[in-house]
Design an enzyme around this catalytic site. Sequence first.
Site, PDB file in Angstrom:
ATOM      1  N   GLU A   3       0.858  -1.169   0.000  1.00  0.00           N
ATOM      2  CA  GLU A   3       0.000   0.000   0.000  1.00  0.00           C
ATOM      3  C   GLU A   3       0.904   1.231   0.000  1.00  0.00           C
ATOM      4  OE1 GLU A   3      -2.555   0.143   3.356  1.00  0.00           O
ATOM      5  OE2 GLU A   3      -3.244  -1.922   3.147  1.00  0.00           O
TER       6      GLU A   3
ATOM      7  N   ASP B  82      -5.062   8.028  10.060  1.00  0.00           N
ATOM      8  CA  ASP B  82      -3.636   7.894  10.372  1.00  0.00           C
ATOM      9  C   ASP B  82      -3.311   8.379  11.778  1.00  0.00           C
ATOM     10  OD1 ASP B  82      -3.168   6.950   7.809  1.00  0.00           O
ATOM     11  OD2 ASP B  82      -2.908   8.961   7.009  1.00  0.00           O
TER      12      ASP B  82
END
Length: 267
Positions: A49, A60
């Site tokens: 990824e 995140d």
Amino acid sequence: MQLLHDTFAKAASENRATLIAYLPAGFPTVDAGIAAITTVLDAGADIMEVGLPHSDPVLDGPVIQTADDIALRGGLKIADVMRTVRAAHRVTGKPVLVMTYWNPVSRYGIERFAAELAEAGGAGCILPDLPVQESAEWRAQAAAHDLATVFVVAPSNTTERLDAITSAASGFVYASALMGVTGSREAAGESAKTLVRRVESATELPVCVGIGISDAARAAEVAAFADGVIVGSALVKALLDAPDETAGHAALRSLTAELAAAVQRRE
């Protein structure tokens, strides 16, 4: 997308989970990021990824945010992300996806983004913040360019929601082991296992687990019940903590090799 399918099929034939790694493009620089990504793929990761750094992430945690900030301050552009995908795929021959929030794709142009990703050899996109009910335009372009559309599911999703997400997904389903943002922490093994079983009842797509997997022990735990194990923050941290690029690559190789060995220990 066929390469993605073949990768999961090969792992299943070997009685193991796939190892899916995450690193952001442009970290610490575009060229150094490409070198880090190819190092991880060469060391045993099955799928990569490539993160498209964003200034307003929702998934995140602080480790990846730090790396993203370094990439953005370095002037990273979407063209650099595409160059990263192209280089990683050409060098290793392995599937490379882009993990991105929806706003950069929408602003860049949906058709343009899909076409350029396909031309770069990309296998698809992971879109953590694109609501499935608003995804028709992207999915049409993804299908036209043979790109996978990977959605993220969470333990809090209702059965109806899981059915809607999995029916629109392709490639694989990203199951969040924990509620919250990415980062290395104690993983909720039973919660993740329950979620995987729920997703498996709704789709025949591979189900891959991420968020909270920080070491080989947790990777082995998840590999016992999931089709794929996704590791991101631990790899980013290994690179952040290294004193120089050489040491960083050595740390990435070591951690990736440990994780690759761990996902083969299926119960």
